[in-house]
Design a protein around this motif. Sequence first.
Motif, PDB file in Angstrom:
ATOM      1  N   SER A   1     -47.601  30.594  14.177  1.00 24.74           N
ATOM      2  CA  SER A   1     -47.675  29.459  15.118  1.00 24.74           C
ATOM      3  C   SER A   1     -46.693  29.665  16.263  1.00 24.74           C
ATOM      4  CB  SER A   1     -47.331  28.148  14.421  1.00 24.74           C
ATOM      5  OG  SER A   1     -48.225  27.916  13.393  1.00 24.74           O
ATOM      6  N   LEU A   2     -45.501  30.148  15.927  1.00 22.30           N
ATOM      7  CA  LEU A   2     -44.504  30.380  16.973  1.00 22.30           C
ATOM      8  C   LEU A   2     -45.014  31.435  17.960  1.00 22.30           C
ATOM      9  CD1 LEU A   2     -41.625  30.216  18.216  1.00 22.30           C
ATOM     10  CD2 LEU A   2     -40.906  31.922  16.534  1.00 22.30           C
ATOM     11  N   ARG A   3     -45.534  32.534  17.426  1.00 18.24           N
ATOM     12  CA  ARG A   3     -46.031  33.597  18.300  1.00 18.24           C
ATOM     13  C   ARG A   3     -47.177  33.084  19.186  1.00 18.24           C
ATOM     14  NH1 ARG A   3     -48.884  37.333  14.971  1.00 18.24           N
ATOM     15  NH2 ARG A   3     -50.349  35.642  15.233  1.00 18.24           N
ATOM     16  N   ASP A   4     -48.101  32.321  18.590  1.00 24.18           N
ATOM     17  CA  ASP A   4     -49.219  31.809  19.377  1.00 24.18           C
ATOM     18  C   ASP A   4     -48.739  30.847  20.468  1.00 24.18           C
ATOM     19  OD1 ASP A   4     -50.787  33.325  17.815  1.00 24.18           O
ATOM     20  OD2 ASP A   4     -51.637  31.680  16.634  1.00 24.18           O
ATOM     21  N   PHE A   5     -47.730  30.047  20.134  1.00 21.76           N
ATOM     22  CA  PHE A   5     -47.162  29.137  21.129  1.00 21.76           C
ATOM     23  C   PHE A   5     -46.617  29.956  22.311  1.00 21.76           C
ATOM     24  CE2 PHE A   5     -43.660  26.664  22.951  1.00 21.76           C
ATOM     25  CZ  PHE A   5     -44.295  25.457  23.182  1.00 21.76           C
ATOM     26  N   CYS A   6     -45.889  31.030  21.979  1.00 23.36           N
ATOM     27  CA  CYS A   6     -45.312  31.883  23.035  1.00 23.36           C
ATOM     28  C   CYS A   6     -46.424  32.545  23.864  1.00 23.36           C
ATOM     29  CB  CYS A   6     -44.424  32.971  22.423  1.00 23.36           C
ATOM     30  SG  CYS A   6     -42.971  32.302  21.615  1.00 23.36           S
ATOM     31  N   LEU A   7     -47.464  33.008  23.195  1.00 26.91           N
ATOM     32  CA  LEU A   7     -48.551  33.677  23.935  1.00 26.91           C
ATOM     33  C   LEU A   7     -49.196  32.720  24.938  1.00 26.91           C
ATOM     34  CD1 LEU A   7     -50.230  35.829  21.107  1.00 26.91           C
ATOM     35  CD2 LEU A   7     -48.623  36.567  22.887  1.00 26.91           C
ATOM     36  N   GLY A   8     -49.319  31.460  24.563  1.00 27.70           N
ATOM     37  CA  GLY A   8     -49.867  30.454  25.486  1.00 27.70           C
ATOM     38  C   GLY A   8     -48.985  30.301  26.716  1.00 27.70           C
ATOM     39  N   LEU A   9     -47.667  30.308  26.501  1.00 25.59           N
ATOM     40  CA  LEU A   9     -46.742  30.163  27.639  1.00 25.59           C
ATOM     41  C   LEU A   9     -46.784  31.405  28.535  1.00 25.59           C
ATOM     42  CD1 LEU A   9     -43.535  28.617  25.980  1.00 25.59           C
ATOM     43  CD2 LEU A   9     -45.627  27.477  26.687  1.00 25.59           C
TER      44      LEU A   9
END
Length: 350
Positions: free
Chosen positions: A173-181
């Motif tokens: 979830s953290l990685r996906d959040f970062c990828l969105g940013l």
Amino acid sequence: MQTVEALVGPRSEAAPMGREARLPQGALLLAPMVALSHRALRELILGFDAAGPRRGLDLAYTEMTSAAALTAHSVFDECFIDAGPEPARVVYQFYTTKSEGFREALAMVADRGVFGVDINFGCSAPHILRSGGGAAWMREPKEAANLVRIARSAWSASLSAKLRIGAEDDYGSLRDFCLGLIEAGIDFLTLHPRLEGQKFRRSGRWDYVARLAQELSVPLVGNGDIRGFGDWSRWMAEARPAGIMIGREAVRRPWIFALIRGCEADSAFELRVDLRETAFRFLDLVEKRLPPEFHESRAKRFFSYYCDNFSFAHHLNVKLQRAADPASMRQILDEYLDEVPGDRIALERA
Ligand SMILES: Cc1cc2nc3c(=O)[nH]c(=O)nc-3n(C[C@H](O)[C@H](O)[C@H](O)COP(=O)(O)O)c2cc1C
């Protein structure tokens, strides 16, 4: 002694920032801290630049400033967005609960000449979370990416965000959040690797920093629990972040950045710090740079960390916390050093 470049290694050689400002290689950053990361502390820290072989601090974050308060022209705005004495080394950190109005807040600081703007996605103080700001954005990845997209379209200098791990211990979830940013145009990220709401008692999860730093296409700064050169060199080597951000230790020891750079260049580097002179210089800066309404509270906040340098830290801090103004604080410090003169000079080394 290894250099920063050797510790960071080739992965971050060409940090893909692509806009006007670039995060310096192996950067040292001052963390945003409410009531602590103001101009007086920044100037105190920058004053130690000359003590090391090269400048210590690369970037100083301001404490989080409310975008809504700024656009409403609240009373102490000028103090919160004072980027002196070197705006090019300053990152404004903004806190917002909604994307509306954020563009306007950015427009208001566009001519300040700062290195960049950072969005607070990491604060998990209960009142901030309840209002939907800080780490609450991490529960809404699409909204957070949208906020970054809006900011990107309005801001041409560096745009970054500071995060925690999130509500759950879930790397994906953290990685996906970062990828969105990243997709929305963020230039770099800082991770304070604790869960939402997690206090300082347990140490931060630097394994998260290590993993994320390898996987993201933008630089990742690591932050949390750095107490000295040893922690710095350990995490630069093991987690390989693009830079390291220091918070509380920079208040305790405002020379920490100069010390790290000095020890990096020469493991036998020593810094002789006059604790009285440093405290007095800080009080002078508080009086000169901050509005009178802040003098007492900001000085006390600082001393609640800085007193750790003294043998009878608790005793001294209790007295300083009872003082009414900087003049009384100077007197208390002098009385203490009359009693414990050996505490005046600290010899700092790796
Ligand atoms: C008193 C205090 C105020 C803080 N205020 C902020 C803030 O305004 N914005 C933010 O992103 N983090 C804030 N933080 C978190 C710090 O930036 C940093 O992530 C945390 O202290 C861990 O770093 P350290 O172990 O080097 O102190 C604050 C921390 C402290 C202790």
